[in-house]
Design a protein around this motif. Structure first.
Motif, PDB file in Angstrom:
ATOM      1  N   ALA A  14       0.814  -1.219   0.000  1.00  0.00           N
ATOM      2  CA  ALA A  14       0.000   0.000   0.000  1.00  0.00           C
ATOM      3  C   ALA A  14       0.848   1.270   0.000  1.00  0.00           C
ATOM      4  CB  ALA A  14      -0.925  -0.003   1.216  1.00  0.00           C
ATOM      5  N   SER A  15       2.108   1.147   0.347  1.00  0.00           N
ATOM      6  CA  SER A  15       2.970   2.322   0.533  1.00  0.00           C
ATOM      7  C   SER A  15       4.000   2.515  -0.562  1.00  0.00           C
ATOM      8  CB  SER A  15       3.673   2.207   1.890  1.00  0.00           C
ATOM      9  OG  SER A  15       2.733   2.061   2.919  1.00  0.00           O
ATOM     10  N   ARG A  16       3.926   1.739  -1.618  1.00  0.00           N
ATOM     11  CA  ARG A  16       4.943   1.864  -2.684  1.00  0.00           C
ATOM     12  C   ARG A  16       5.119   3.303  -3.175  1.00  0.00           C
ATOM     13  NH1 ARG A  16       6.775  -3.173  -5.145  1.00  0.00           N
ATOM     14  NH2 ARG A  16       5.688  -4.858  -4.088  1.00  0.00           N
ATOM     15  N   PRO A  17       4.029   4.028  -3.489  1.00  0.00           N
ATOM     16  CA  PRO A  17       4.232   5.417  -3.958  1.00  0.00           C
ATOM     17  C   PRO A  17       4.884   6.310  -2.898  1.00  0.00           C
ATOM     18  CG  PRO A  17       2.021   4.659  -4.497  1.00  0.00           C
ATOM     19  CD  PRO A  17       2.627   3.627  -3.577  1.00  0.00           C
ATOM     20  N   LEU A  18       4.561   6.095  -1.630  1.00  0.00           N
ATOM     21  CA  LEU A  18       5.154   6.889  -0.549  1.00  0.00           C
ATOM     22  C   LEU A  18       6.632   6.571  -0.380  1.00  0.00           C
ATOM     23  CD1 LEU A  18       4.808   8.805   1.937  1.00  0.00           C
ATOM     24  CD2 LEU A  18       4.267   6.738   3.257  1.00  0.00           C
ATOM     25  N   LEU A  76      20.437   4.373  12.071  1.00  0.00           N
ATOM     26  CA  LEU A  76      18.988   4.274  12.207  1.00  0.00           C
ATOM     27  C   LEU A  76      18.343   4.364  10.836  1.00  0.00           C
ATOM     28  CD1 LEU A  76      16.389   4.340  14.016  1.00  0.00           C
ATOM     29  CD2 LEU A  76      16.597   6.842  13.936  1.00  0.00           C
ATOM     30  N   GLY A  77      17.500   3.405  10.540  1.00  0.00           N
ATOM     31  CA  GLY A  77      16.676   3.450   9.333  1.00  0.00           C
ATOM     32  C   GLY A  77      15.223   3.383   9.755  1.00  0.00           C
ATOM     33  N   TYR A  78      14.338   3.993   8.980  1.00  0.00           N
ATOM     34  CA  TYR A  78      12.925   3.990   9.363  1.00  0.00           C
ATOM     35  C   TYR A  78      12.051   4.297   8.158  1.00  0.00           C
ATOM     36  CZ  TYR A  78      14.184   8.962   9.757  1.00  0.00           C
ATOM     37  OH  TYR A  78      14.672  10.215   9.524  1.00  0.00           O
ATOM     38  N   PHE A  79      10.814   3.822   8.232  1.00  0.00           N
ATOM     39  CA  PHE A  79       9.783   4.195   7.269  1.00  0.00           C
ATOM     40  C   PHE A  79       8.415   3.959   7.874  1.00  0.00           C
ATOM     41  CE2 PHE A  79      11.182  -0.109   6.187  1.00  0.00           C
ATOM     42  CZ  PHE A  79       9.990  -0.829   6.133  1.00  0.00           C
ATOM     43  N   VAL A  80       7.460   4.733   7.411  1.00  0.00           N
ATOM     44  CA  VAL A  80       6.079   4.645   7.863  1.00  0.00           C
ATOM     45  C   VAL A  80       5.259   3.998   6.752  1.00  0.00           C
ATOM     46  CG1 VAL A  80       5.382   6.944   6.987  1.00  0.00           C
ATOM     47  CG2 VAL A  80       4.223   5.974   8.985  1.00  0.00           C
ATOM     48  N   PHE A  81       4.164   3.371   7.102  1.00  0.00           N
ATOM     49  CA  PHE A  81       3.235   2.872   6.103  1.00  0.00           C
ATOM     50  C   PHE A  81       2.229   3.970   5.786  1.00  0.00           C
ATOM     51  CE2 PHE A  81       4.396  -1.446   7.879  1.00  0.00           C
ATOM     52  CZ  PHE A  81       5.223  -1.751   6.812  1.00  0.00           C
ATOM     53  N   ALA A  82       1.830   4.061   4.526  1.00  0.00           N
ATOM     54  CA  ALA A  82       1.032   5.176   4.014  1.00  0.00           C
ATOM     55  C   ALA A  82      -0.192   5.522   4.863  1.00  0.00           C
ATOM     56  CB  ALA A  82       0.644   4.907   2.561  1.00  0.00           C
ATOM     57  N   PRO A  83      -0.983   4.562   5.314  1.00  0.00           N
ATOM     58  CA  PRO A  83      -2.176   4.957   6.073  1.00  0.00           C
ATOM     59  C   PRO A  83      -1.870   5.699   7.378  1.00  0.00           C
ATOM     60  CG  PRO A  83      -2.321   2.648   5.412  1.00  0.00           C
ATOM     61  CD  PRO A  83      -0.936   3.116   5.094  1.00  0.00           C
TER      62      PRO A  83
END
Length: 167
Positions: A14-18, A76-83
């Protein structure tokens, strides 16, 4: 962590574009299993950032390249999911990760390498007290391309002076 594979992979999809072009998270069951296996290594800590009210996986953080001895440092690496983007979950979650890094893990330094055009990620690092230390041309290969990064860092004593996650 393996129990969260389906939710994690749905979040990645769901987060590919983000996420493009900033990060390429594990996108298959095999890649997620390899990620979970890596989390068992002594130089890597993986954290799922979950929403308090229902436990939904909102994002991910990693402390990688943990070096002990005289260095006591990690990336540190991080990412959020789009929703869950832009709702404060990553600020709170990364605050907890940094408390773990500078508490039980006894690290001295945590560095976050951020692509210069990733304004949301740089703002997050700044909110958490990271300071810009420098620029590294073609630092990491992401999505098949060597990409420039800014080096942001925070030290344990800097984190210790804060009132807690978010300031």
């Amino acid at each position: 962590m393996l129990d969260d594979a389906d939710e994690f992979l749905a979040g990645v999809q769901a987060s590919r574009p983000l996420h493009h072009p900033w990060v390429t998270p594990p996108a298959s069951a095999e890649a997620f299993a390899a990620y979970a296996a890596r989390a068992l290594m002594p130089d890597f800590e993986a954290f799922l950032i979950c929403r308090r009210e229902d436990g939904a996986v909102a994002g991910v953080a990693n402390l990688s390249q943990i070096v002990r001895g005289l260095f006591q440092s990690a990336s540190l690496g991080y990412f959020v999911f789009a929703p869950f983007a832009r709702q404060g979950y990553m600020t709170e979650g990364l605050g907890l990760v940094l408390s773990q890094a500078f508490g039980p893990l006894s690290l001295h330094r945590v560095e976050a390498n951020v692509q210069p055009e990733n304004f949301a990620s740089k703002a997050l690092a700044q909110r958490l007290g990271f300071r810009l230390e420098g620029f590294s041309p073609r630092y990491l290969k992401i999505a098949g391309h060597w990409r420039d990064h800014e080096r942001w860092a925070i030290l344990s004593d800097e984190w210790g002076r804060r009132e807690g996650p978010g300031g």
